[in-house]
Write a protein that holds these residues in place. Structure first.
Motif, mmCIF file in Angstrom:
data_model
loop_
_atom_site.group_PDB
_atom_site.id
_atom_site.type_symbol
_atom_site.label_atom_id
_atom_site.label_comp_id
_atom_site.label_asym_id
_atom_site.label_seq_id
_atom_site.Cartn_x
_atom_site.Cartn_y
_atom_site.Cartn_z
ATOM 1 N N LEU A 274 3.165 -5.447 -6.311
ATOM 2 C CA LEU A 274 2.110 -4.614 -6.851
ATOM 3 C C LEU A 274 1.722 -3.603 -5.790
ATOM 4 C CD1 LEU A 274 -1.106 -5.668 -5.896
ATOM 5 C CD2 LEU A 274 -0.047 -7.682 -6.891
ATOM 6 N N PHE A 275 1.124 -2.505 -6.233
ATOM 7 C CA PHE A 275 0.860 -1.380 -5.345
ATOM 8 C C PHE A 275 -0.618 -1.022 -5.328
ATOM 9 C CE2 PHE A 275 5.295 -1.052 -6.350
ATOM 10 C CZ PHE A 275 5.871 -0.576 -5.181
ATOM 11 N N LEU A 276 -1.167 -0.878 -4.122
ATOM 12 C CA LEU A 276 -2.486 -0.285 -3.937
ATOM 13 C C LEU A 276 -2.257 1.205 -3.765
ATOM 14 C CD1 LEU A 276 -4.272 -2.603 -1.339
ATOM 15 C CD2 LEU A 276 -4.239 -2.792 -3.817
ATOM 16 N N ILE A 277 -2.852 2.018 -4.641
ATOM 17 C CA ILE A 277 -2.547 3.446 -4.596
ATOM 18 C C ILE A 277 -3.749 4.307 -4.200
ATOM 19 C CG2 ILE A 277 -0.692 3.111 -6.275
ATOM 20 C CD1 ILE A 277 -2.479 4.735 -8.270
ATOM 21 N N GLY A 278 -4.863 3.701 -3.846
ATOM 22 C CA GLY A 278 -5.977 4.492 -3.329
ATOM 23 C C GLY A 278 -7.254 4.271 -4.099
ATOM 24 N N GLY A 279 -8.233 4.932 -3.650
ATOM 25 C CA GLY A 279 -8.366 5.866 -2.555
ATOM 26 C C GLY A 279 -8.729 5.198 -1.243
ATOM 27 N N GLY A 280 -9.402 5.965 -0.419
ATOM 28 C CA GLY A 280 -9.709 5.541 0.931
ATOM 29 C C GLY A 280 -10.438 4.211 1.012
ATOM 30 N N GLN A 281 -11.417 3.986 0.144
ATOM 31 C CA GLN A 281 -12.157 2.717 0.169
ATOM 32 C C GLN A 281 -11.259 1.551 -0.212
ATOM 33 O OE1 GLN A 281 -15.533 3.209 -2.409
ATOM 34 N NE2 GLN A 281 -16.660 4.468 -0.935
ATOM 35 N N TYR B 221 -7.987 1.430 0.147
ATOM 36 C CA TYR B 221 -7.071 1.200 1.273
ATOM 37 C C TYR B 221 -7.761 0.406 2.382
ATOM 38 C CZ TYR B 221 -3.839 4.726 -0.667
ATOM 39 O OH TYR B 221 -2.972 5.433 -1.453
ATOM 40 N N ALA B 222 -9.005 0.756 2.690
ATOM 41 C CA ALA B 222 -9.736 0.045 3.750
ATOM 42 C C ALA B 222 -9.932 -1.425 3.373
ATOM 43 C CB ALA B 222 -11.080 0.720 4.015
ATOM 44 N N LEU B 223 -10.303 -1.678 2.125
ATOM 45 C CA LEU B 223 -10.477 -3.055 1.665
ATOM 46 C C LEU B 223 -9.149 -3.808 1.620
ATOM 47 C CD1 LEU B 223 -12.901 -2.475 -1.355
ATOM 48 C CD2 LEU B 223 -13.468 -3.644 0.795
ATOM 49 N N MET C 160 0.870 -1.167 0.000
ATOM 50 C CA MET C 160 0.000 0.000 0.000
ATOM 51 C C MET C 160 0.911 1.221 0.000
ATOM 52 S SD MET C 160 -2.789 1.143 2.899
ATOM 53 C CE MET C 160 -3.687 -0.388 2.716
ATOM 54 N N ILE C 161 0.653 2.152 -0.896
ATOM 55 C CA ILE C 161 1.445 3.377 -0.935
ATOM 56 C C ILE C 161 0.487 4.556 -0.833
ATOM 57 C CG2 ILE C 161 1.565 3.383 -3.470
ATOM 58 C CD1 ILE C 161 4.449 4.594 -3.115
ATOM 59 N N ALA C 162 0.765 5.445 0.119
ATOM 60 C CA ALA C 162 -0.159 6.550 0.385
ATOM 61 C C ALA C 162 0.577 7.725 0.996
ATOM 62 C CB ALA C 162 -1.259 6.083 1.348
ATOM 63 N N ALA C 163 -0.056 8.880 0.894
ATOM 64 C CA ALA C 163 0.360 10.066 1.639
ATOM 65 C C ALA C 163 -0.848 10.479 2.462
ATOM 66 C CB ALA C 163 0.792 11.185 0.708
ATOM 67 N N ALA C 164 -0.642 10.648 3.750
ATOM 68 C CA ALA C 164 -1.743 11.007 4.644
ATOM 69 C C ALA C 164 -1.251 12.009 5.681
ATOM 70 C CB ALA C 164 -2.298 9.762 5.337
ATOM 71 N N ALA C 165 -2.132 12.902 6.052
ATOM 72 C CA ALA C 165 -1.778 13.922 7.041
ATOM 73 C C ALA C 165 -1.948 13.369 8.456
ATOM 74 C CB ALA C 165 -2.629 15.170 6.811
#
Length: 160
Positions: free
Chosen positions: A92-99, A101-103, A4-9
């Protein structure tokens, strides 16, 4: 390996109105370096937030829309189908979005997170990273500078 690759505050904010509330050029460069040459899995809204498909990556888009078929993409109806069509011996990369990432949290072996040290109004959020399930294996802080209006930290988590 599924990453999982993400940017989050600070409060796990990912974005608002299908866009990022920050601009961090070094984070974009890191995202490109890590994902180039790989399959990237995303939801339809994330795909549609790009001005055009990202070069040198295989786009796998998850959508419930039966007639959704953007040029140059593989479209599937579930995360399980997305993972199944990707090569088994490649990252492999999960790149979003929020749903997505949750799944995908339970499927991932690694998380590459850019933690943006600020808070923002948001309508999409990264799920909590449970320290009982994940080990922080690397952390690299970057102070704000003329090109980066917010400080941020690259964090790599490995599933325990």
């Amino acid at each position: 390996m599924i990453t999982m690759i993400a940017a989050a505050a600070e409060n796990n904010e990912l974005g608002k109105n299908n866009s990022l509330p920050w601009h961090l050029p070094d984070d974009f460069k890191r995202f490109k370096a890590l994902t180039t040459g790989h399959h990237i899995i995303m939801g339809r809204k994330t795909f549609e937030s790009f001005p055009k498909p990202l070069p040198n990556r295989t786009h796998v888009v998850i959508s419930r829309q039966k007639d959704y078929n953007p040029e140059g993409c593989i479209v599937v109806s579930s995360l399980q189908d997305a993972i199944a069509i990707c090569p088994k011996n490649e990252e492999l990369f999960l790149i979003g979005g929020g749903q997505i990432y949750a799944l995908g949290m339970s499927y991932c072996d690694k998380i590459e997170l850019t933690r943006v040290h600020h808070t923002f109004e948001a309508d999409a959020f990264l799920p909590e990273i449970n320290p009982e399930d994940w080990l922080l294996s690397n952390s690299e802080y970057h102070a704000k500078d003329p090109n980066h209006p917010f400080a941020f930290t690259y964090e790599t988590y490995l599933k325990k």
